[in-house]
Design a protein around this motif. Structure first.
Motif, PDB file in Angstrom:
ATOM      1  N   TYR A  49       4.700   8.204  -8.529  1.00 39.05           N
ATOM      2  CA  TYR A  49       5.554   7.507  -7.558  1.00 39.05           C
ATOM      3  C   TYR A  49       6.998   7.390  -8.037  1.00 39.05           C
TER       4      TYR A  49
ATOM      5  N   LYS B 220      -2.622  24.144   6.896  1.00 37.61           N
ATOM      6  CA  LYS B 220      -3.395  23.256   6.025  1.00 37.61           C
ATOM      7  C   LYS B 220      -4.201  23.986   4.943  1.00 37.61           C
TER       8      LYS B 220
ATOM      9  N   GLY C 217       0.820  -1.213   0.000  1.00 34.21           N
ATOM     10  CA  GLY C 217       0.000   0.000   0.000  1.00 34.21           C
ATOM     11  C   GLY C 217       0.849   1.255   0.000  1.00 34.21           C
ATOM     12  N   GLY C 218       0.637   2.107  -1.005  1.00 29.67           N
ATOM     13  CA  GLY C 218       1.432   3.331  -1.154  1.00 29.67           C
ATOM     14  C   GLY C 218       0.635   4.572  -0.816  1.00 29.67           C
TER      15      GLY C 218
ATOM     16  N   ILE D  49      -6.078  14.549   1.218  1.00 29.83           N
ATOM     17  CA  ILE D  49      -6.245  15.761   2.037  1.00 29.83           C
ATOM     18  C   ILE D  49      -6.633  16.954   1.151  1.00 29.83           C
TER      19      ILE D  49
ATOM     20  N   VAL E 265       4.197  -2.181  -3.005  1.00 32.74           N
ATOM     21  CA  VAL E 265       3.136  -2.729  -3.857  1.00 32.74           C
ATOM     22  C   VAL E 265       1.933  -1.799  -3.790  1.00 32.74           C
TER      23      VAL E 265
ATOM     24  N   PRO F 181      -8.140   7.235  12.433  1.00 34.86           N
ATOM     25  CA  PRO F 181      -7.684   7.172  11.036  1.00 34.86           C
ATOM     26  C   PRO F 181      -7.314   8.539  10.469  1.00 34.86           C
ATOM     27  N   THR F 182      -6.057   8.910  10.641  1.00 37.86           N
ATOM     28  CA  THR F 182      -5.573  10.159  10.049  1.00 37.86           C
ATOM     29  C   THR F 182      -4.223   9.904   9.382  1.00 37.86           C
TER      30      THR F 182
ATOM     31  N   GLY G 124     -13.651  12.189  -1.153  1.00 41.43           N
ATOM     32  CA  GLY G 124     -12.524  11.993  -0.237  1.00 41.43           C
ATOM     33  C   GLY G 124     -11.466  11.101  -0.852  1.00 41.43           C
ATOM     34  N   LYS G 125     -11.907   9.929  -1.334  1.00 42.92           N
ATOM     35  CA  LYS G 125     -11.014   9.029  -2.065  1.00 42.92           C
ATOM     36  C   LYS G 125     -11.799   8.544  -3.275  1.00 42.92           C
TER      37      LYS G 125
ATOM     38  N   ALA H 218       0.069  -1.533   4.871  1.00 43.40           N
ATOM     39  CA  ALA H 218      -0.281  -0.101   4.906  1.00 43.40           C
ATOM     40  C   ALA H 218      -1.405   0.157   3.905  1.00 43.40           C
ATOM     41  N   THR H 219      -2.414  -0.708   3.929  1.00 47.37           N
ATOM     42  CA  THR H 219      -3.449  -0.665   2.887  1.00 47.37           C
ATOM     43  C   THR H 219      -4.603   0.276   3.208  1.00 47.37           C
TER      44      THR H 219
ATOM     45  N   VAL I 297      -9.108  -1.647   4.674  1.00 41.90           N
ATOM     46  CA  VAL I 297      -8.886  -2.642   3.608  1.00 41.90           C
ATOM     47  C   VAL I 297      -7.925  -3.717   4.122  1.00 41.90           C
TER      48      VAL I 297
ATOM     49  N   TYR J 216      -7.045  -9.070   2.019  1.00 44.57           N
ATOM     50  CA  TYR J 216      -5.978  -9.912   1.459  1.00 44.57           C
ATOM     51  C   TYR J 216      -5.250 -10.713   2.543  1.00 44.57           C
TER      52      TYR J 216
ATOM     53  N   LYS K  60      -2.612   1.620  -7.541  1.00 46.99           N
ATOM     54  CA  LYS K  60      -2.951   2.892  -8.200  1.00 46.99           C
ATOM     55  C   LYS K  60      -1.765   3.406  -9.000  1.00 46.99           C
TER      56      LYS K  60
HETATM   57  C1  LIG Z   1     -11.135  14.319   2.347  1.00 46.70           C
HETATM   58  C2  LIG Z   1     -10.174  13.815   3.371  1.00 46.70           C
HETATM   59  C3  LIG Z   1      -9.382  14.726   4.051  1.00 46.70           C
HETATM   60  C4  LIG Z   1      -8.476  14.276   5.007  1.00 46.70           C
HETATM   61  N1  LIG Z   1      -7.716  15.194   5.665  1.00 46.70           N
HETATM   62  C5  LIG Z   1      -6.809  14.762   6.571  1.00 46.70           C
HETATM   63  C6  LIG Z   1      -5.950  15.696   7.224  1.00 46.70           C
HETATM   64  O1  LIG Z   1      -6.026  16.899   7.007  1.00 46.70           O
HETATM   65  N2  LIG Z   1      -5.039  15.228   8.103  1.00 46.70           N
HETATM   66  C7  LIG Z   1      -4.921  13.895   8.370  1.00 46.70           C
HETATM   67  O2  LIG Z   1      -4.059  13.524   9.176  1.00 46.70           O
HETATM   68  N3  LIG Z   1      -5.722  12.978   7.769  1.00 46.70           N
HETATM   69  C8  LIG Z   1      -6.658  13.377   6.878  1.00 46.70           C
HETATM   70  N4  LIG Z   1      -7.464  12.464   6.252  1.00 46.70           N
HETATM   71  C9  LIG Z   1      -7.348  11.031   6.592  1.00 46.70           C
HETATM   72  C10 LIG Z   1      -6.239  10.372   5.780  1.00 46.70           C
HETATM   73  O3  LIG Z   1      -6.443  10.562   4.404  1.00 46.70           O
HETATM   74  C11 LIG Z   1      -6.171   8.874   6.071  1.00 46.70           C
HETATM   75  O4  LIG Z   1      -6.097   8.671   7.447  1.00 46.70           O
HETATM   76  C12 LIG Z   1      -4.944   8.310   5.368  1.00 46.70           C
HETATM   77  O5  LIG Z   1      -5.210   8.220   3.983  1.00 46.70           O
HETATM   78  C13 LIG Z   1      -4.539   6.959   5.913  1.00 46.70           C
HETATM   79  O6  LIG Z   1      -3.297   6.643   5.369  1.00 46.70           O
HETATM   80  P1  LIG Z   1      -2.864   5.129   5.158  1.00 46.70           P
HETATM   81  O7  LIG Z   1      -1.438   5.172   4.734  1.00 46.70           O
HETATM   82  O8  LIG Z   1      -3.241   4.306   6.328  1.00 46.70           O
HETATM   83  O9  LIG Z   1      -3.758   4.583   3.958  1.00 46.70           O
HETATM   84  P2  LIG Z   1      -4.257   5.198   2.588  1.00 46.70           P
HETATM   85  O10 LIG Z   1      -3.845   6.599   2.427  1.00 46.70           O
HETATM   86  O11 LIG Z   1      -5.694   4.843   2.512  1.00 46.70           O
HETATM   87  O12 LIG Z   1      -3.439   4.360   1.520  1.00 46.70           O
HETATM   88  C14 LIG Z   1      -3.606   2.982   1.380  1.00 46.70           C
HETATM   89  C15 LIG Z   1      -3.049   2.564   0.030  1.00 46.70           C
HETATM   90  O13 LIG Z   1      -3.066   1.143  -0.034  1.00 46.70           O
HETATM   91  C16 LIG Z   1      -3.440   0.745  -1.335  1.00 46.70           C
HETATM   92  N5  LIG Z   1      -3.986  -0.615  -1.266  1.00 46.70           N
HETATM   93  C17 LIG Z   1      -5.213  -0.996  -0.840  1.00 46.70           C
HETATM   94  N6  LIG Z   1      -5.340  -2.333  -0.938  1.00 46.70           N
HETATM   95  C18 LIG Z   1      -4.169  -2.805  -1.421  1.00 46.70           C
HETATM   96  C19 LIG Z   1      -3.686  -4.108  -1.730  1.00 46.70           C
HETATM   97  N7  LIG Z   1      -4.438  -5.199  -1.567  1.00 46.70           N
HETATM   98  N8  LIG Z   1      -2.427  -4.223  -2.215  1.00 46.70           N
HETATM   99  C20 LIG Z   1      -1.643  -3.122  -2.373  1.00 46.70           C
HETATM  100  N9  LIG Z   1      -2.055  -1.873  -2.091  1.00 46.70           N
HETATM  101  C21 LIG Z   1      -3.304  -1.719  -1.624  1.00 46.70           C
HETATM  102  C22 LIG Z   1      -4.460   1.795  -1.763  1.00 46.70           C
HETATM  103  O14 LIG Z   1      -4.563   1.867  -3.179  1.00 46.70           O
HETATM  104  C23 LIG Z   1      -3.873   3.064  -1.147  1.00 46.70           C
HETATM  105  O15 LIG Z   1      -3.051   3.754  -2.047  1.00 46.70           O
HETATM  106  C24 LIG Z   1      -8.374  12.889   5.285  1.00 46.70           C
HETATM  107  C25 LIG Z   1      -9.172  11.971   4.595  1.00 46.70           C
HETATM  108  C26 LIG Z   1     -10.069  12.424   3.647  1.00 46.70           C
HETATM  109  C27 LIG Z   1     -10.917  11.424   2.917  1.00 46.70           C
END
Ligand SMILES: Cc1cc2nc3c(=O)[nH]c(=O)nc-3n(C[C@H](O)[C@H](O)[C@H](O)COP(=O)(O)OP(=O)(O)OC[C@H]3O[C@@H](n4cnc5c(N)ncnc54)[C@H](O)[C@@H]3O)c2cc1C
Length: 366
Positions: free
Chosen positions: A64, A349, A14-15, A45, A35, A284-285, A111-112, A102-103, A240, A243, A38
């Protein structure tokens, strides 16, 4: 460590915000394989602003290709992960020494976007932008930070649109935040003419698809009704973890998150870690995802190099910055007394929505 043949392999699954941080921080000591299905990093954000102003799309979807110097980004999805083994959608199998899960999570559009192809994601934003531009009345379901921020973004571009936020709870911004923060945000929304429908007064969900231009009317539970031309879902975070396979399945909670140890190892595992939105009990941030990623990267680095002691992850206290458009907003920061005001929120921000920082993290010009 110059000889890459002797580097242990770290597979980062997860990236998103957490994954790119771990991958980058271990790139000089390990053979990193990131891996990610996308085509581009999705900077959620800044996604809400791209809906009201599509010129921001190039800051939301970022390549990337400059992230890693030694390691590689594999554009694929992990379909089965167990300790020591990662199976990709293509059928390729990795046998890493360390695995970092890190998915993250799914979130409703905007949002996404949930699309793998960048052009398709841009097209979705552009068509939704046109639909929103043509709507006079907008309904947002959910008054968390996303609902509040989206209302502010819409009002910044179209001050005359009628925007209503409907919320199940009795106040906006659920979570561990100060009442004064909610009061400040309510005042901002009120000044912009955003209407609040609190306490679950909206008896039903629209039957129209979100983000679609089609007028609908819903009862508000008190004999009154609300009519809108478009709506967006601004609640819900779906982790997510579908898997997880073999010995990792036992660590999945009923909510689909992953139980971890204080060092962020997946429960019962020696060399599988988890960071970000999938971690059970985590808020979840992106800020938490990044902080967890740094902790995991430091512990794997210590294991790889033999330098330094393994450390537990120390969570950050509740903090939030909620812009209401690019110039105003409110927040709550650890160690800061009272509500953080417009200027600081715009600085940290609201103005650039952290696009410069994320571009820098990805090795791109800021
Ligand atoms: C509109 C919006 C605004 C936000 N604003 C803020 C903010 O201001 N500050 C803040 O701290 N947080 C904010 N957040 C929350 C923040 O976006 C999430 O907490 C953050 O994305 C989590 O990061 P992560 O690395 O856990 O996962 P994600 O960012 O969700 O990334 C996970 C990645 O894993 C990949 N993936 C999924 N399944 C698989 C698989 N099977 N194999 C390989 N890859 C996979 C996905 O494609 C994705 O790219 C916001 C969220 C939204 C929706």
């Amino acid at each position: 460590m110059s000889d890459s043949a002797r580097r242990p392999m770290v597979a980062v699954i997860g990236g998103g915000y957490g994954g790119i941080t771990v991958a980058k921080q271990l790139d000089d000591v390990a053979e990193v394989v990131l891996v990610e299905p996308k085509q581009s990093f999705e900077h959620s954000i800044a996604a809400l602003r791209a809906l009201v102003d599509p010129s921001w799309l190039t800051k939301v979807y970022l390549p990337y290709d400059k992230l890693l110097t030694h390691g590689r980004v594999v554009r694929d999805r992990a379909v089965a992960v167990e300790s020591g083994r990662v199976v990709l959608g293509s059928g390729e199998e990795l046998t890493p020494d360390h695995i970092v899960l890190a998915t993250g999570s799914r979130y409703s559009f905007p949002g996404k976007a949930g699309l793998l192809d960048t052009d398709e994601a841009h097209a979705l934003f552009r068509s939704s932008h046109e639909a929103l531009a043509a709507a006079d009345r907008v309904l947002l379901l959910g008054s968390g930070p996303v609902g509040i921020e989206l209302a502010g973004e819409i009002k910044e571009v179209w001050p005359d649109k009628h925007v209503v936020i409907a919320e199940l709870g009795d106040d906006i911004l659920p979570g561990p935040f100060m009442p004064e923060l909610r009061a400040t945000l309510r005042r901002h929304l009120d000044e912009l003419g955003v209407e609040l429908l609190l306490g679950g007064r909206l008896a039903e969900q629209p039957s129209v698809e979100p983000g679609t231009l089609r007028t609908f009317t819903l009862p508000t539970g008190d004999g009154d009704k609300i009519t809108a031309d478009i709506w967006f879902r601004c609640y819900g975070v779906w982790p997510v973890t579908d898997y997880l396979a073999g010995d990792l399945v036992a660590a999945r909670t009923a909510e689909g998150r992953v139980e971890v140890t204080p060092q962020l190892r997946v429960a019962g595992q020696e060399s599988v870690y988890a960071v970000g939105d999938i971690v059970a009990g985590n808020r979840p941030t992106a800020a938490h995802a990044g902080r967890m990623a740094e902790a995991v990267a430091a512990n794997i680095r210590a294991a790889v190099t033999g330098d330094g002691e393994e450390q537990p992850y120390v969570p950050i206290p509740p903090a939030i910055a909620v812009p209401v458009g690019p110039r105003r907003g409110a927040g709550q920061f650890p160690g800061v007394e009272g509500v953080v005001g417009d200027e600081i929120i715009a600085d940290v921000k609201g103005r650039d929505l952290m696009t410069g920082k994320i571009a820098g993290d990805l090795g791109l010009p800021e």
